[in-house]
Design a protein around this motif. Structure first.
Motif, mmCIF file in Angstrom:
data_model
loop_
_atom_site.group_PDB
_atom_site.id
_atom_site.type_symbol
_atom_site.label_atom_id
_atom_site.label_comp_id
_atom_site.label_asym_id
_atom_site.label_seq_id
_atom_site.Cartn_x
_atom_site.Cartn_y
_atom_site.Cartn_z
ATOM 1 N N ASN A 1 56.229 52.757 -100.867
ATOM 2 C CA ASN A 1 55.973 53.246 -99.637
ATOM 3 C C ASN A 1 54.409 53.711 -99.446
ATOM 4 N N PHE A 2 53.605 53.934 -100.542
ATOM 5 C CA PHE A 2 52.144 54.071 -100.596
ATOM 6 C C PHE A 2 51.518 52.774 -100.188
ATOM 7 N N LYS B 1 52.802 50.171 -98.525
ATOM 8 C CA LYS B 1 53.048 49.845 -97.022
ATOM 9 C C LYS B 1 52.213 50.771 -96.001
ATOM 10 N N LYS B 2 51.995 51.874 -96.257
ATOM 11 C CA LYS B 2 50.931 52.993 -95.634
ATOM 12 C C LYS B 2 49.841 52.290 -95.766
ATOM 13 N N SER B 3 49.232 52.139 -96.729
ATOM 14 C CA SER B 3 47.842 51.446 -96.980
ATOM 15 C C SER B 3 47.402 50.267 -96.238
ATOM 16 N N ASN B 4 48.353 49.446 -96.121
ATOM 17 C CA ASN B 4 48.548 47.914 -95.288
ATOM 18 C C ASN B 4 48.193 48.488 -93.793
ATOM 19 N N PHE B 5 48.858 49.452 -93.271
ATOM 20 C CA PHE B 5 48.968 49.854 -91.941
ATOM 21 C C PHE B 5 47.650 50.543 -91.469
ATOM 22 N N SER B 6 46.969 51.421 -92.343
ATOM 23 C CA SER B 6 45.985 52.361 -92.002
ATOM 24 C C SER B 6 44.803 51.378 -92.012
#
Length: 200
Positions: A192-193, A195-200
């Motif tokens: 999850n972390f 995934k989020k870092s890829n979107f940020s």
């Protein structure tokens, strides 16, 4: 890619935990194993070790581990010299290894991340812990060491409580089924972390 450090004291079961992560498809770099390989194969390390400790350091182009163990026995200064030669090469080797991975995150298994002030090299750190008696018994059965020898090795490392306080995740490795569950939970959190870092 997220870089995760996996650490813990002797007998805590870091390798077991690392292999549970591998079962989830996570690439794991075993720092101690790679350091030993590099001491055999890297001409840069070889030359520097021979310069520091003499020609006896290698016999027939093979690392003379018994000689080196004698050299650093109870000598923190000489151990620090070896570390200053080997660790930078391991760091470079790990950086190149990371570039070859194609997963949301990867792990470096390393017993002395905090002791060597390497925590800043990682995005997250997992500390593996187990009750003291469990750790002692594991090392006795694994290495054939005495209780006194194991305790001496434990006392040379940071206190587990200290490591746990600094880590982002703590795995209590006593019963394998419970350990596997903790690994799965942390694995999902790290995905999850990532995934989020890829979107940020």
């Amino acid at each position: 890619m997220i870089k995760v450090g996996l650490t813990g004291g002797i007998g805590s079961g870091k390798s077991t935990v690392a292999n549970f992560f591998k079962e989830h498809g996570v690439p794991v770099y075993f720092a101690d194993i790679e350091a030993k390989k590099l001491m055999e194969t890297s001409s840069r390390i070889k030359n520097k070790l021979i310069e520091a400790f003499g020609d006896q350091t290698y016999t027939n182009n093979t690392l003379n581990r018994a000689y080196l163990a004698k050299v650093i026995f109870n000598n923190k200064k000489k151990l620090a010299i070896i570390n200053s030669i080997v660790h930078p090469e391991v760091d470079k080797h790990f950086a190149n290894w990371v570039k070859q991975q194609n997963t949301p995150y990867c792990i470096q298994e390393n017993a002395i991340i905090f002791e060597n002030k390497k925590a800043a090299n990682f995005d997250y750190i997992i500390s593996v812990t187990a009750p003291l008696e469990t750790r002692i018994n594991r090392v006795i059965s694994r290495d054939g060491a005495t209780k006194e020898q194991v305790l001496a090795r434990i006392n040379n490392q940071w206190n587990e409580t200290k490591k746990n306080e600094l880590a982002d995740f703590v795995i209590v490795n006593e019963q394998l089924s419970a350990t596997k569950n903790q690994v799965k939970k942390i694995h999902n959190t790290l995905l999850n972390f990532a995934k989020k870092s890829n979107f940020s």
